[in-house]
Enzyme design. Structure first.
Site, PDB file in Angstrom:
ATOM      1  N   SER A   1      -3.795   0.312  -1.114  1.00 24.09           N
ATOM      2  CA  SER A   1      -3.681  -0.875  -1.970  1.00 24.09           C
ATOM      3  C   SER A   1      -4.402  -2.048  -1.329  1.00 24.09           C
ATOM      4  O   SER A   1      -4.062  -2.460  -0.217  1.00 24.09           O
ATOM      5  CB  SER A   1      -2.209  -1.241  -2.178  1.00 24.09           C
ATOM      6  OG  SER A   1      -2.142  -2.548  -2.724  1.00 24.09           O
TER       7      SER A   1
ATOM      8  N   MET B   1       0.856  -5.422 -13.132  1.00 22.97           N
ATOM      9  CA  MET B   1       2.235  -5.910 -13.195  1.00 22.97           C
ATOM     10  C   MET B   1       2.173  -7.195 -13.999  1.00 22.97           C
ATOM     11  O   MET B   1       2.215  -8.305 -13.460  1.00 22.97           O
ATOM     12  CB  MET B   1       2.757  -6.131 -11.767  1.00 22.97           C
ATOM     13  CG  MET B   1       3.031  -4.810 -11.055  1.00 22.97           C
ATOM     14  SD  MET B   1       2.973  -4.960  -9.261  1.00 22.97           S
ATOM     15  CE  MET B   1       1.230  -4.677  -8.981  1.00 22.97           C
TER      16      MET B   1
ATOM     17  N   ASP C   1      -3.617  -4.011  -7.268  1.00 25.99           N
ATOM     18  CA  ASP C   1      -2.354  -4.582  -7.746  1.00 25.99           C
ATOM     19  C   ASP C   1      -2.595  -5.908  -8.450  1.00 25.99           C
ATOM     20  O   ASP C   1      -2.823  -6.929  -7.811  1.00 25.99           O
ATOM     21  CB  ASP C   1      -1.397  -4.762  -6.570  1.00 25.99           C
ATOM     22  CG  ASP C   1      -0.824  -3.432  -6.125  1.00 25.99           C
ATOM     23  OD1 ASP C   1      -0.294  -2.707  -6.990  1.00 25.99           O
ATOM     24  OD2 ASP C   1      -0.910  -3.107  -4.927  1.00 25.99           O
TER      25      ASP C   1
ATOM     26  N   GLY D   1       3.684  -6.616  -1.035  1.00 20.72           N
ATOM     27  CA  GLY D   1       3.527  -5.499  -0.114  1.00 20.72           C
ATOM     28  C   GLY D   1       4.528  -5.635   1.027  1.00 20.72           C
ATOM     29  O   GLY D   1       5.256  -6.625   1.134  1.00 20.72           O
ATOM     30  N   GLY D   2       4.603  -4.607   1.854  1.00 26.00           N
ATOM     31  CA  GLY D   2       5.403  -4.690   3.073  1.00 26.00           C
ATOM     32  C   GLY D   2       6.905  -4.558   2.900  1.00 26.00           C
ATOM     33  O   GLY D   2       7.660  -4.935   3.789  1.00 26.00           O
TER      34      GLY D   2
ATOM     35  N   ASP E   1       4.580   4.379  -5.182  1.00 25.36           N
ATOM     36  CA  ASP E   1       3.995   3.112  -4.735  1.00 25.36           C
ATOM     37  C   ASP E   1       5.073   2.213  -4.136  1.00 25.36           C
ATOM     38  O   ASP E   1       6.018   1.823  -4.819  1.00 25.36           O
ATOM     39  CB  ASP E   1       3.345   2.436  -5.958  1.00 25.36           C
ATOM     40  CG  ASP E   1       2.633   1.138  -5.621  1.00 25.36           C
ATOM     41  OD1 ASP E   1       2.545   0.774  -4.440  1.00 25.36           O
ATOM     42  OD2 ASP E   1       2.144   0.499  -6.578  1.00 25.36           O
TER      43      ASP E   1
ATOM     44  N   HIS F   1      -6.455   1.353  -4.899  1.00 25.22           N
ATOM     45  CA  HIS F   1      -5.345   0.866  -5.721  1.00 25.22           C
ATOM     46  C   HIS F   1      -5.408  -0.660  -5.834  1.00 25.22           C
ATOM     47  O   HIS F   1      -5.474  -1.369  -4.839  1.00 25.22           O
ATOM     48  CB  HIS F   1      -4.011   1.298  -5.092  1.00 25.22           C
ATOM     49  CG  HIS F   1      -2.823   1.016  -5.939  1.00 25.22           C
ATOM     50  ND1 HIS F   1      -2.450   1.807  -6.999  1.00 25.22           N
ATOM     51  CD2 HIS F   1      -1.906   0.017  -5.885  1.00 25.22           C
ATOM     52  CE1 HIS F   1      -1.346   1.318  -7.549  1.00 25.22           C
ATOM     53  NE2 HIS F   1      -1.000   0.218  -6.900  1.00 25.22           N
TER      54      HIS F   1
ATOM     55  N   MET G   1       7.740   3.424  -8.900  1.00 24.18           N
ATOM     56  CA  MET G   1       7.798   2.347  -7.905  1.00 24.18           C
ATOM     57  C   MET G   1       8.923   2.644  -6.922  1.00 24.18           C
ATOM     58  O   MET G   1      10.071   2.874  -7.319  1.00 24.18           O
ATOM     59  CB  MET G   1       8.066   0.998  -8.582  1.00 24.18           C
ATOM     60  CG  MET G   1       6.918   0.430  -9.399  1.00 24.18           C
ATOM     61  SD  MET G   1       5.384   0.174  -8.493  1.00 24.18           S
ATOM     62  CE  MET G   1       5.883  -1.012  -7.249  1.00 24.18           C
TER      63      MET G   1
ATOM     64  N   HIS H   1      -3.246  -1.051 -11.296  1.00 22.58           N
ATOM     65  CA  HIS H   1      -1.800  -1.113 -11.563  1.00 22.58           C
ATOM     66  C   HIS H   1      -1.500  -2.542 -12.003  1.00 22.58           C
ATOM     67  O   HIS H   1      -1.501  -3.449 -11.174  1.00 22.58           O
ATOM     68  CB  HIS H   1      -1.048  -0.736 -10.273  1.00 22.58           C
ATOM     69  CG  HIS H   1       0.424  -0.962 -10.319  1.00 22.58           C
ATOM     70  ND1 HIS H   1       1.186  -1.109  -9.172  1.00 22.58           N
ATOM     71  CD2 HIS H   1       1.304  -1.051 -11.359  1.00 22.58           C
ATOM     72  CE1 HIS H   1       2.450  -1.286  -9.498  1.00 22.58           C
ATOM     73  NE2 HIS H   1       2.547  -1.267 -10.819  1.00 22.58           N
TER      74      HIS H   1
ATOM     75  N   MET I   1      -1.219  -8.942 -10.548  1.00 24.93           N
ATOM     76  CA  MET I   1       0.053  -9.639 -10.812  1.00 24.93           C
ATOM     77  C   MET I   1      -0.233 -10.940 -11.549  1.00 24.93           C
ATOM     78  O   MET I   1      -1.173 -11.658 -11.198  1.00 24.93           O
ATOM     79  CB  MET I   1       0.773  -9.942  -9.503  1.00 24.93           C
ATOM     80  CG  MET I   1       1.054  -8.698  -8.665  1.00 24.93           C
ATOM     81  SD  MET I   1       1.999  -9.102  -7.187  1.00 24.93           S
ATOM     82  CE  MET I   1       1.878  -7.541  -6.285  1.00 24.93           C
TER      83      MET I   1
HETATM   84  C1  DX5 Z   1       3.905  -3.743  -4.978  1.00 23.24           C
HETATM   85  C2  DX5 Z   1       2.563  -3.070  -5.166  1.00 23.24           C
HETATM   86  C3  DX5 Z   1       2.215  -2.054  -4.134  1.00 23.24           C
HETATM   87  C4  DX5 Z   1       2.117  -2.614  -2.755  1.00 23.24           C
HETATM   88  C5  DX5 Z   1       2.298  -1.509  -1.768  1.00 23.24           C
HETATM   89  O1  DX5 Z   1       4.115  -4.639  -6.018  1.00 23.24           O
HETATM   90  O2  DX5 Z   1       2.535  -2.414  -6.419  1.00 23.24           O
HETATM   91  O3  DX5 Z   1       1.024  -1.364  -4.471  1.00 23.24           O
HETATM   92  O4  DX5 Z   1       0.920  -3.261  -2.494  1.00 23.24           O
HETATM   93  O5  DX5 Z   1       2.297  -2.101  -0.521  1.00 23.24           O
HETATM   94  P1  DX5 Z   1       3.077  -1.456   0.700  1.00 23.24           P
HETATM   95  O6  DX5 Z   1       2.455  -0.138   0.972  1.00 23.24           O
HETATM   96  O7  DX5 Z   1       2.854  -2.465   1.768  1.00 23.24           O
HETATM   97  O8  DX5 Z   1       4.519  -1.346   0.293  1.00 23.24           O
HETATM   98 ZN    ZN Z   2       0.768  -0.980  -6.932  1.00 21.97          ZN
END
Ligand code: DX5
Ligand code: ZN
Length: 219
Positions: free
Chosen positions: A7, A67, A34, A143-144, A174, A32, A136, A65, A36
């Site tokens: 990601s 969101m 993300d 992330g993290g 994910d 990937h 999910m 992806h 948002m």
């Molecule tokens: C969360 C995202 C994920 C995220 C994963 O909203 O959809 O793709 O970046 O990050 P890690 O691997 O750090 O959980």
């Molecule tokens: Zn994602």
């Protein structure tokens, strides 16, 4: 084969082209993205223009992806920007069956995503239209975060439904994926593993990706 989709949420935003270019050398199978919107989730990241900007830096499939609220309004712009997969949240769309059809008609792989609190039965009647189902394993938005184990049961259920009805969707997981949780997800039946912070913070990202690929042989 298990696919690994790093990601770019954990990449260096000031050097996105360079970071996307590295992924193929690390052995990744997809990029990937993300997206948002600040409404479906509180954070704002980037949109189709980022896809267009990095498209020349890799031949890997772009796994988008979103969101976002009203995901159907973004299908054409991501397709035009070079996206290969378009995955949206069932919680953000009252007409997910039709949206999946529109994504396929636009020429992309159609994916549907489930938040941790959303059961698989919410998408059961739309699975025939899915090329991918994204489970999910954290609440979307950042992330993290720590892996939520309830995702494993949902992956197993999706494997069961695919066997029962002959569906051919890929199952993607994910959130919170590292070497340990990747093994659990692969054992449950996940085929595409998204990993942001673990890969980008790894001392040797290529070795971590190789280790995740090798899970194939253990199951
Ligand atoms: C969360 C995202 C994920 C995220 C994963 O909203 O959809 O793709 O970046 O990050 P890690 O691997 O750090 O959980
Ligand atoms: Zn994602």
């Amino acid at each position: 084969m298990i696919k690994i989709a790093p990601s770019i949420l954990s990449a260096d935003f000031a050097n996105m082209g360079r970071d996307v270019e590295r992924l193929a050398a690390w052995g990744a199978d997809a990029v990937h993205f993300d997206v948002m919107d600040g409404t479906f989730v509180p954070a704002i990241t980037f949109g189709a223009e980022m896809c267009r900007a990095v498209r020349p830096y890799t031949k890997l499939p772009l796994d988008v992806h979103v969101m976002v609220e009203h995901p159907e309004t973004y299908i054409a712009s991501f397709r035009d920007a070079g996206a290969d997969y378009f995955t949206f949240h069932v919680e953000a769309d009252r007409h997910s069956h039709r949206t999946l059809q529109k994504i396929r008609m636009a020429g992309m792989k159609a994916g549907i995503a489930l938040n941790p609190a959303t059961p698989v039965c919410m998408v059961e009647e739309a699975l025939s239209e899915c090329d991918l189902v994204l489970v999910m394993s954290v609440n979307p938005g950042a992330g993290g975060q720590k892996f939520i184990p309830g995702a494993l049961r949902k992956i197993e259920r999706l494997v069961q439904l695919a066997r029962e009805y002959g569906y051919r969707y890929e199952i993607e997981v994910d959130g919170g994926i590292n070497a340990e949780t990747a093994a659990l997800a692969a054992e449950a039946g996940a085929m595409m593993l998204v990993s942001g912070s673990s890969i980008f913070k790894a001392e040797d990202p290529a070795a971590l990706i190789a280790q995740m690929h090798a899970l194939d042989k253990k199951i």
